[in-house]
Structures are given as C-alpha cells and as structure tokens.
Design an enzyme around this catalytic site. Structure first.
Site, PDB file in Angstrom:
ATOM      1  N   HIS A  62      44.322  45.125  29.573  1.00  0.00           N
ATOM      2  CA  HIS A  62      45.146  45.275  30.870  1.00  0.00           C
ATOM      3  C   HIS A  62      46.062  46.656  30.518  1.00  0.00           C
ATOM      4  O   HIS A  62      46.590  46.673  29.213  1.00  0.00           O
ATOM      5  CB  HIS A  62      45.854  44.118  31.249  1.00  0.00           C
ATOM      6  CG  HIS A  62      46.344  44.073  32.504  1.00  0.00           C
ATOM      7  ND1 HIS A  62      47.801  44.850  32.984  1.00  0.00           N
ATOM      8  CD2 HIS A  62      46.348  43.705  33.956  1.00  0.00           C
ATOM      9  CE1 HIS A  62      48.041  44.603  34.274  1.00  0.00           C
ATOM     10  NE2 HIS A  62      47.165  43.913  34.833  1.00  0.00           N
TER      11      HIS A  62
ATOM     12  N   ARG B 132      41.233  34.742  39.037  1.00  0.00           N
ATOM     13  CA  ARG B 132      41.262  33.336  38.134  1.00  0.00           C
ATOM     14  C   ARG B 132      41.587  32.074  38.967  1.00  0.00           C
ATOM     15  O   ARG B 132      40.798  31.182  38.422  1.00  0.00           O
ATOM     16  CB  ARG B 132      42.724  33.841  37.117  1.00  0.00           C
ATOM     17  CG  ARG B 132      42.481  34.831  36.312  1.00  0.00           C
ATOM     18  CD  ARG B 132      44.036  35.375  35.684  1.00  0.00           C
ATOM     19  NE  ARG B 132      43.602  36.714  34.973  1.00  0.00           N
ATOM     20  CZ  ARG B 132      43.520  36.922  33.691  1.00  0.00           C
ATOM     21  NH1 ARG B 132      43.548  35.620  32.819  1.00  0.00           N
ATOM     22  NH2 ARG B 132      43.486  37.946  33.239  1.00  0.00           N
TER      23      ARG B 132
ATOM     24  N   ARG C  56      39.523  48.274  39.967  1.00  0.00           N
ATOM     25  CA  ARG C  56      40.365  47.111  40.520  1.00  0.00           C
ATOM     26  C   ARG C  56      40.964  47.368  41.905  1.00  0.00           C
ATOM     27  O   ARG C  56      41.407  48.341  42.114  1.00  0.00           O
ATOM     28  CB  ARG C  56      41.365  46.990  39.348  1.00  0.00           C
ATOM     29  CG  ARG C  56      42.213  45.558  39.463  1.00  0.00           C
ATOM     30  CD  ARG C  56      43.361  45.204  38.598  1.00  0.00           C
ATOM     31  NE  ARG C  56      44.220  46.501  38.704  1.00  0.00           N
ATOM     32  CZ  ARG C  56      45.207  46.655  37.877  1.00  0.00           C
ATOM     33  NH1 ARG C  56      45.313  46.210  36.704  1.00  0.00           N
ATOM     34  NH2 ARG C  56      46.120  47.928  38.120  1.00  0.00           N
TER      35      ARG C  56
ATOM     36  N   LYS D   8      46.591  34.400  29.085  1.00  0.00           N
ATOM     37  CA  LYS D   8      47.077  34.728  30.333  1.00  0.00           C
ATOM     38  C   LYS D   8      46.763  33.736  31.464  1.00  0.00           C
ATOM     39  O   LYS D   8      45.431  33.844  31.715  1.00  0.00           O
ATOM     40  CB  LYS D   8      46.789  36.070  30.947  1.00  0.00           C
ATOM     41  CG  LYS D   8      47.613  36.557  31.894  1.00  0.00           C
ATOM     42  CD  LYS D   8      46.982  37.896  32.369  1.00  0.00           C
ATOM     43  CE  LYS D   8      47.419  38.710  33.783  1.00  0.00           C
ATOM     44  NZ  LYS D   8      47.085  39.881  34.013  1.00  0.00           N
TER      45      LYS D   8
ATOM     46  N   ASP E 149      37.811  39.356  34.723  1.00  0.00           N
ATOM     47  CA  ASP E 149      38.506  38.791  36.094  1.00  0.00           C
ATOM     48  C   ASP E 149      38.240  39.719  37.102  1.00  0.00           C
ATOM     49  O   ASP E 149      38.059  39.460  38.392  1.00  0.00           O
ATOM     50  CB  ASP E 149      39.882  38.593  35.781  1.00  0.00           C
ATOM     51  CG  ASP E 149      40.811  39.639  35.307  1.00  0.00           C
ATOM     52  OD1 ASP E 149      40.113  40.732  34.960  1.00  0.00           O
ATOM     53  OD2 ASP E 149      41.988  39.638  35.498  1.00  0.00           O
ATOM     54  N   ASN E 150      38.195  41.094  36.803  1.00  0.00           N
ATOM     55  CA  ASN E 150      37.961  42.120  37.956  1.00  0.00           C
ATOM     56  C   ASN E 150      37.671  43.422  37.402  1.00  0.00           C
ATOM     57  O   ASN E 150      37.289  43.895  36.272  1.00  0.00           O
ATOM     58  CB  ASN E 150      39.323  42.409  38.948  1.00  0.00           C
ATOM     59  CG  ASN E 150      40.452  42.428  38.253  1.00  0.00           C
ATOM     60  OD1 ASN E 150      41.283  41.565  38.129  1.00  0.00           O
ATOM     61  ND2 ASN E 150      40.596  43.482  37.296  1.00  0.00           N
TER      62      ASN E 150
ATOM     63  N   HIS F  84      48.439  32.893  34.931  1.00  0.00           N
ATOM     64  CA  HIS F  84      48.612  33.847  36.234  1.00  0.00           C
ATOM     65  C   HIS F  84      48.132  32.900  37.269  1.00  0.00           C
ATOM     66  O   HIS F  84      47.750  33.841  38.393  1.00  0.00           O
ATOM     67  CB  HIS F  84      47.641  35.080  35.967  1.00  0.00           C
ATOM     68  CG  HIS F  84      48.437  36.255  36.586  1.00  0.00           C
ATOM     69  ND1 HIS F  84      49.662  36.456  36.718  1.00  0.00           N
ATOM     70  CD2 HIS F  84      47.730  37.574  37.074  1.00  0.00           C
ATOM     71  CE1 HIS F  84      50.054  37.505  37.200  1.00  0.00           C
ATOM     72  NE2 HIS F  84      48.846  38.175  37.487  1.00  0.00           N
TER      73      HIS F  84
ATOM     74  N   ASP G 129      40.994  40.892  30.750  1.00  0.00           N
ATOM     75  CA  ASP G 129      41.867  41.332  31.589  1.00  0.00           C
ATOM     76  C   ASP G 129      41.543  42.588  31.873  1.00  0.00           C
ATOM     77  O   ASP G 129      41.976  43.404  31.255  1.00  0.00           O
ATOM     78  CB  ASP G 129      43.213  40.875  31.143  1.00  0.00           C
ATOM     79  CG  ASP G 129      44.217  40.950  32.147  1.00  0.00           C
ATOM     80  OD1 ASP G 129      43.906  40.937  33.306  1.00  0.00           O
ATOM     81  OD2 ASP G 129      45.364  40.567  31.763  1.00  0.00           O
ATOM     82  N   ASP G 130      40.684  42.890  33.157  1.00  0.00           N
ATOM     83  CA  ASP G 130      40.683  44.213  33.740  1.00  0.00           C
ATOM     84  C   ASP G 130      39.462  44.808  32.672  1.00  0.00           C
ATOM     85  O   ASP G 130      39.534  46.110  32.553  1.00  0.00           O
ATOM     86  CB  ASP G 130      42.012  45.215  33.771  1.00  0.00           C
ATOM     87  CG  ASP G 130      42.871  44.639  34.703  1.00  0.00           C
ATOM     88  OD1 ASP G 130      42.815  43.716  35.305  1.00  0.00           O
ATOM     89  OD2 ASP G 130      43.832  45.296  34.722  1.00  0.00           O
TER      90      ASP G 130
END
Length: 501
Positions: free
Chosen positions: A180, A73, A281, A122, A272-273, A124, A30-31
């Site tokens: 994150h 996602r 991000r 997660k 994800d990013n 989301h 996540d990030d």
C-alpha cells in the site's frame, strides 16, 4: 524420523473422532497486483510467491468484487458484495463505514463451528461484533506498520498463534499492509513505505528483511499506467515493498512448516483490489479488479503448478473456506424476511479439474466518504460491461493517490500541455459514458467502448440482463438507479423519475 515421532505427527493431524484436521491460511496483499514471476513479470524477484505457485493452482481470471480496501475485505470475509453487507466505503476515521449488524461473517461462522480464528495485520472492517477473531493483532491494538509491514514482528505473531495448545482446527488471516502507498500517511518512509525498516537513520530496522532495490528503467509498466520517469520511479518503490511482503510470506510459510501444519492447511494468496495507479484501485475496469490468486491444497497435488482459466471472484473465498471445513452456510436474513444467499461458489472443484466458470460481478459505491461514484460491472467470457451510475459527475480521486508522484506528474503534464505517455487523457478518465462495454480479447487495454455499437447490442443486452438479475438477487439498493427509485412495496418496484437520463 523415529517411529514414535512419526506416530505423534499422525496423531496430531487428527481431530477427536478420527477426522483429519483441516486448517486455512489466508495471505492478503494490500493493493497488490501481478508483480511476481508467477504472473510473468520478469523484472521483479518474488521467490517465495513463485515457490508457493509451484504448489498451487494459479488462477489467471480472478477478480475482486469491489476495488476498494474495506469493502473488499468485508466481501472476502462475508461472501457478500459491498452493497449487500453494508460496507459501502472505507471503515477508518471520518469515512466510518460498517457492515450491517446482522451480517454473519466468516470468522463468526468458523468460531461457532469450533474453528479457532486469528488475524495479523490490517483488519480495516467493522463492527467488531460482526468480525470477531480469537487472536487479533491489527491496527486496532497495534501499529499497522508493525503488524502489517514488519515481517519479523509478523513472523513472531504467526509463531505465537501456531504454538497455541488449542487443538481446534484454525483459520489464520495474515493481512499484509504492503504494498500500500504511504505518501499520504507516513511520507517520511517514501511513497510506498519502501524505506521503513531498511536500517537507515530514522527508518528503523526489520532484521529478517533484505531490501531489494530497483531502478526505474528496470520495471515493467502496465498498459494502464503512464510510461514516464515519475511513474517508473513509483513502480520501483512499489517493487521494493512487494519484495518485503514476499519475504514475509516466506517466513509465514516456514512457521507453518515448522509447526507441522503444512500438510493439513489450505493456503490462499490474493490481494484486495487493484494497484494504486490510474485505472487501478477504485476502478471497475479489468485493470482495477483483476487479482492474483494462488490456492495451495495439500490434498490436491495433482494440479500443483497448473494454470486455471476458470473465472474466480473473491466472493468465492467464504464459500471455499466453509466447504474446506464442511460448514454449511446458515439460513438468515439481514433485513425483513428475504433469506441471504451466497452468489459465490466453492473453488475446491477447480483444484481437482478445470472448471467452465466464465462470469464474475463487481459492485462499488464509495471509497472515501466523499468519493460517491457508484458502479456495477459484469465480466462474461471476454466481454466486460460497466454501468457508471453517476456518470454526469467527474470520477473522484482518493487522497493518497492524489499526492502520488505518478498522479502529480500526470496533472502537471496535462496542465502544461505536455505528452502524458498514457493511453487516455485526464478528461477521458474523469468523464465516462454511462455504459461501457469492452471486448477484452481484442481490446485488452479497454480503450474502445462498444456499448453504442449496434453490432454488439445482443451482447450488451445479455450482460445488462445478467447484471440486473445479480443486483436483484443480492438486494442492491441501487438496482433502479440512476433513472428510477426503488419502491419495494409497489409493482413494478422501479418507479421512473423522468429525470432526463
């Protein structure tokens, strides 16, 4: 091993009908970024990711199609860019973005093909009808800290999923919440929740986690982040949470081996990013879209440990997983009669030999509901072209990044007229040209915009044409913006606004 035990293992590796069982384990940060030994960061210890890389093809040119959590996602789980699947921004709370009801997602297609689906961590994305999972422990029914950061809890849930008596092949999606930021949501645990579960008073205890602490002077500062004490302390906290995720990945892979599935499971690791720092991000620069990507196939050991320069997109993950299971993509439409076509590709050929792929696309419209700054981008070979549709407005800043020590320090230094130790000014970050063209081979920091340079006009026009075609192919509602309006029943369909742009 005794002969009868070997026979049981062999029998367990086959479906009814004699075809070998194939499974998929998708691990998502996540990030997350390139903070690992695999990607040449010698400051951080990530032994489990490094071990996975030795059994994987390591992609050096992998990119997300959107630098925002829910949209990314949704794109991973559909193979469709955010402007096509409808997840324009974040899913939770007041943002409330959702994919279109008629989108056919990966978990839907797998379930229909008798593949068992599971998600831990997660989620989301929504709505639930578009993204159903047979086994689900997410923020929708649990604490996201527990299912996304508590690696002991994650281990137990993975074991529960793998110990099922269900004989179908499986797709298990473990979506970590690390690394994150949490300074906006749970500040008591630190900027990155690096204190959560460390055993200190009020922090709880994660039995399987051995926290790794870093000093600010130890970290490697990426070129797009200010090299300041505040940013270095921020990165040091991020490293600690990456270490927790790395140890969690090790636990998950141990459970996979313990259950006897390691020789039948395609393992994919990515993020994800971009990382939650300036130019990361929410940006469509390389610094905001480049992602780690490891793909480990038990059937393709010949390329284990090799590095691939082939371009890969997270839009490729759905076609890759469908290909692994030999499931065809269905014929259907989201709106009207136009058939949905995946623009991604299966990455399985890259596990056998190097591929010539050299183009990826990105599309972003929102992050938070208030952050309307639509961008479209293409990277072809060394050139990246970014189209900032809302370029007359300042680039927006999201809430958890705003309260971060790095950004607050950047604001304070800018207001005080002090050196920011950054490769751009805050004004340059906020106000961008409509078109930005970079030669990433000569300008890896993406500092020199070549779009106005007549020497690069041929490159600019070629990339612009390719980007526009992709937008039409994927039904982008923004295809005519910002100086025309889309009228699909007229010809030409882009009708000029004469708005002085």
């Amino acid at each position: 091993m005794r002969p009868w035990a070997l026979l049981l293992l062999l029998l367990g590796a086959f479906r009814t009908g004699g075809a070998p069982t194939r499974n998929v384990l998708l691990l998502l940060a996540d990030d997350g970024g390139f903070e690992s030994g695999t990607y040449n960061n010698s400051a951080i210890r990530t032994p489990n990711l490094d071990a996975l890389a030795r059994r994987s093809v390591v992609f050096q040119n992998a990119f997300t199609s959107v630098s925002s959590c829910s949209p990314s996602r949704a794109s991973i789980l559909t193979g469709l860019p955010q402007h096509q699947n409808g997840m324009y921004g974040l899913h939770q709370d007041v943002h409330h973005f959702n994919s279109f009801d008629s989108v056919r997602s990966l978990p839907q297609l797998l379930s229909q093909a008798h593949v068992r689906t599971g998600i831990i961590g997660k989620k989301h994305v929504g709505p639930e009808a578009v993204y159903p999972f047979d086994f689900a422990h997410t923020e929708e029914n649990s604490s996201v800290l527990q299912v996304g950061r508590n690696i002991t809890r994650i281990k137990a849930l993975v074991r529960q999923f793998l110990q099922s008596q269900d004989e179908r092949p499986f797709f298990l999606y473990v979506a970590f919440h690390d690394p994150h930021r949490c300074g906006h949501s749970q500040p008591q645990y630190g900027a990155f929740c690096e204190k959560f579960g460390n055993g200190e008073s009020g922090m709880g205890w994660i039995p399987d986690w051995k926290p790794q602490l870093y000093r600010p002077e130890q970290v490697q500062v990426p070129h797009f982040i200010p090299d300041t004490p505040a940013a270095r302390a921020d990165l040091a906290a991020q490293y600690t949470t990456i270490g927790r995720m790395d140890q969690g990945i090790g636990l998950v892979l141990e459970e996979l081996q313990r259950a006897g599935f390691h020789n039948s499971t395609l393992v994919i690791y990515t993020s994800d990013n971009g990382i939650p720092f300036p130019s990361g991000r929410t940006n469509l620069y390389r610094s905001g879209t480049a992602e780690p990507l490891l793909i480990s196939s038990p059937e393709h050991s010949g390329r284990w440990g090799q590095v691939s320069q082939a371009f890969a997109s997270l839009l490729d993950l759905t076609p890759t997983i469908l290909d692994w299971f030999s499931i065809p993509y269905p014929s259907y439409s989201i709106f009207g009669t136009k058939q949905v076509q995946l623009t991604g590709k299966s990455l399985l050929p890259a596990l056998e030999s190097e591929q010539p792929w050299a183009t990826v696309f990105s599309s972003q419209s929102h992050h938070e509901a208030t952050m309307y700054y639509p961008m479209r981008a293409i990277q072809h070979q060394q050139f990246r072209l970014v189209h900032n549709l809302n370029y007359k407005m300042p680039f927006p800043i999201d809430q958890d990044f705003y309260v971060s020590p790095t950004f607050q320090d950047l604001l304070n230094r800018t207001r005080a007229g002090q050196p920011t130790h950054w490769n751009k000014t805050l004004h340059q970050y906020y106000y961008r040209d409509r078109w930005e063209l970079f030669d990433c081979s000569r300008d890896p920091t993406e500092s020199q915009n070549l779009a106005p340079d007549p020497h690069y006009d041929a490159v600019f026009q070629k990339l612009r044409s390719q980007l526009l075609k992709w937008q039409w192919d994927t039904g982008d509602p923004w295809v005519c913006a910002p100086d025309a309006v889309l009228e699909e029943k007229l010809s030409p369909q882009c009708r000029p606004l004469h708005n002085e742009l």
